[in-house]
Scaffold this active site. Sequence first.
Site, short mmCIF file in Angstrom:
data_model
loop_
_atom_site.label_atom_id
_atom_site.label_comp_id
_atom_site.label_asym_id
_atom_site.label_seq_id
_atom_site.Cartn_x
_atom_site.Cartn_y
_atom_site.Cartn_z
N ASP A 199 -50.79 -42.91 -1.88
CA ASP A 199 -51.61 -42.61 -3.05
C ASP A 199 -51.57 -41.12 -3.37
O ASP A 199 -51.43 -40.72 -4.54
CB ASP A 199 -53.05 -43.06 -2.79
CG ASP A 199 -53.73 -43.57 -4.05
OD1 ASP A 199 -53.01 -43.94 -4.99
OD2 ASP A 199 -54.97 -43.62 -4.08
N ASP A 245 -57.51 -49.71 -5.13
CA ASP A 245 -58.61 -48.91 -4.58
C ASP A 245 -59.83 -49.76 -4.26
O ASP A 245 -60.79 -49.27 -3.66
CB ASP A 245 -59.00 -47.81 -5.57
CG ASP A 245 -57.84 -46.87 -5.87
OD1 ASP A 245 -57.06 -46.62 -4.94
OD2 ASP A 245 -57.72 -46.41 -7.02
#
Length: 374
Positions: A199, A245
């Site tokens: 990420d 997420d």
Amino acid sequence: APTRPPATPEGMALAYGSLVLMALLPIFFGALRSVSCAKSKNSSEMPETITSRDAARFPIVASCTLLGLYLFFKIFSQEYINLLLSMYFFVLGILALSHTISPMMNRFFPANFPNKQYQLLFTQGSGESKEEIVNYEFDTKDLVCLALSSVVGVWYLLRKHWIANNLFGLAFSLNGVELLHLNNVSTGCILLGGLFIYDVFWVFGTNVMVTVAKSFEAPIKLVFPQDLLEKGLEADNFAMLGLGDIVIPGIFIALLLRFDISLKKNTHTYFYTSFVAYIFGLGLTIFIMHIFKHAQPALLYLVPACIGFPLLVALAKGEVTEMFSYESSAEILPHTPRLTHFPTVSGSPASLADSMQQKLSCPRRRRQQSPSAM
């Protein structure tokens, strides 16, 4: 393109607060449903277990997929790609939403509802070599839920409205937390650690993830308009949160809930700790994003919080060993015997066969001798 007017503080507060609430709902209810899913005997509802090898490979596969999508958007027409993806997620979204609302809808059906059972069976081959490809059991109530979900699917396909997008996104997230199971805490740490690096790299190192997220017209993210108060339901200035997420920390939080239950202390300490840690990490993400006015990799803040908070609690309670030795796979099929040790075998195959034959015949001889003993 004309620049949008800046969002008002009220609009941003409403948008970010709504995103946080929408992220918490699938994690909380998906974790609860993962407990019953782990004990289910229905083959169509069995969870998919993620091993340490799968966790180690996942960031690499995700990076290749993300880069592939980025190149597709750069080379080919965005319109045709999104049309193909819309049809794909249209089917998946209907199935996911139907599975999500089915337990809730069952409460609204009357007791005398004519509920019939069905089975969808698709096999390959014939005779002894026949292999099941699809074996799905459902009933009339499931068909009603499928019809209702299809209405949302048509609405999404025709209008791409953000509410329809969020309904599908919530369904995907809840199904992911419910049906994707980590086998132990070590695997969860490997997965979250790998995606932490993934990420950070793709958000801060390149513009790939932000470009794909903005170009990808599919329910892979939750969105909420920051100008809802000014434009109503037709607002178009969105704040967004990727489903990864939600699902990735969510399956780790669900694992900790199952660990809590395995301790048999009637407390959910680790679940609530990780749940609060997720709220803290997501709130910190939004705060940093608001301060620096730049897209933030949410896992940069979520991973340390979701791993660190429960680990500190385990250290304080002296349960670190129990946490890392817990195997979630033990609850997946409680009715299936598991081999916990390997017997020591010596001798030739012939002598082994003779000893097995003697063991099988011993009970029969004892039953024959029992009348004379009496």
